[in-house]
Write an enzyme that holds these catalytic residues in place. Sequence first.
Site, PDB file in Angstrom:
ATOM      1  NE  ARG A  33     -27.453 101.899  18.067  1.00 30.01           N
ATOM      2  CZ  ARG A  33     -27.584 101.461  19.318  1.00 30.01           C
ATOM      3  NH1 ARG A  33     -28.593 100.685  19.644  1.00 30.01           N
ATOM      4  NH2 ARG A  33     -26.720 101.791  20.258  1.00 30.01           N
ATOM      5  CD  GLU A  47     -22.784 104.524  35.181  1.00 29.45           C
ATOM      6  OE1 GLU A  47     -23.476 104.311  34.150  1.00 29.45           O
ATOM      7  OE2 GLU A  47     -23.070 105.362  36.038  1.00 29.45           O
TER       8      GLU A  47
HETATM    9  P1  AMP Z   1     -18.618 103.016  24.639  1.00 32.44           P
HETATM   10  O1  AMP Z   1     -18.035 101.653  24.891  1.00 32.44           O
HETATM   11  O2  AMP Z   1     -18.846 103.792  25.900  1.00 32.44           O
HETATM   12  O3  AMP Z   1     -17.824 103.800  23.613  1.00 32.44           O
HETATM   13  O4  AMP Z   1     -20.083 102.808  24.074  1.00 32.44           O
HETATM   14  C1  AMP Z   1     -20.269 102.479  22.780  1.00 32.44           C
HETATM   15  C2  AMP Z   1     -21.469 101.597  22.568  1.00 32.44           C
HETATM   16  O5  AMP Z   1     -22.600 102.044  23.301  1.00 32.44           O
HETATM   17  C3  AMP Z   1     -21.856 101.628  21.112  1.00 32.44           C
HETATM   18  O6  AMP Z   1     -22.117 100.303  20.666  1.00 32.44           O
HETATM   19  C4  AMP Z   1     -23.080 102.513  21.052  1.00 32.44           C
HETATM   20  O7  AMP Z   1     -24.021 101.973  20.167  1.00 32.44           O
HETATM   21  C5  AMP Z   1     -23.606 102.575  22.469  1.00 32.44           C
HETATM   22  N1  AMP Z   1     -23.869 103.962  22.927  1.00 32.44           N
HETATM   23  C6  AMP Z   1     -23.164 104.625  23.877  1.00 32.44           C
HETATM   24  N2  AMP Z   1     -23.680 105.852  24.110  1.00 32.44           N
HETATM   25  C7  AMP Z   1     -24.735 105.983  23.265  1.00 32.44           C
HETATM   26  C8  AMP Z   1     -25.674 107.032  23.006  1.00 32.44           C
HETATM   27  N3  AMP Z   1     -25.652 108.208  23.653  1.00 32.44           N
HETATM   28  N4  AMP Z   1     -26.609 106.821  22.045  1.00 32.44           N
HETATM   29  C9  AMP Z   1     -26.653 105.640  21.376  1.00 32.44           C
HETATM   30  N5  AMP Z   1     -25.807 104.619  21.588  1.00 32.44           N
HETATM   31  C10 AMP Z   1     -24.842 104.772  22.522  1.00 32.44           C
END
Ligand code: AMP
Length: 179
Positions: free
Chosen positions: A67, A104
């Site tokens: 995205r 995770e």
């Molecule tokens: P993080 O590494 O935990 O910051 O996760 C970021 C990635 O996971 C991004 O590429 C987001 O598109 C996806 N992501 C994480 N949580 C969500 C959520 N609640 N809704 C949509 N995409 C998410």
Amino acid sequence: MSATAEALSNKLKSIIRDVPDFPKPGIVFKDITPLLADHAAFTELVQAFAEAYRGAGVTKVLGIEARGFLLAAPIAMALGAGIVPVRKKGKLPYKTVAASYALEYGTDTLEMHEDAVKAGEKVLVVDDVLATGGTAAAVCDLVEKLGGKVAGVAMLIELEFLNGRSKLAGRDIHSLIKY
Ligand code: AMP
């Protein structure tokens, strides 16, 4: 937050769709597809990011699969910068640099072409959601491995309760919507 920024945030929030328990129980997925389909709102959000970084000397805008690509491309056009895709391991055809980050359970690896960012170049990192910050932190590491400078981290949505900023200490983070 300025009144204009707050009005934009509220408008975008009203268009983004929450999908509970996707992709697994307990996760509320922020579905931006209704926003991508709304020409006026999408144009406004691209302009807001472009305004935030205009004058910052950004020459590459880096989009995180998948995205992030959809946001990075119009922001790069608005800033007069090039677009760089950051992809999951094994997808890019040429020589790559890689960074791994913790999920995770286990780890994931992101890659970028080794000639995508030149030493000293100013780079804007773009994605749709800042959650735990692991993804964005890994991408910033990739930029710096190539000698690039992270001019900013632009996130459409920031899930503040997950404290992603703690993994991005010292970075200029700009999010349009916070939950
Ligand atoms: P993080 O590494 O935990 O910051 O996760 C970021 C990635 O996971 C991004 O590429 C987001 O598109 C996806 N992501 C994480 N949580 C969500 C959520 N609640 N809704 C949509 N995409 C998410």
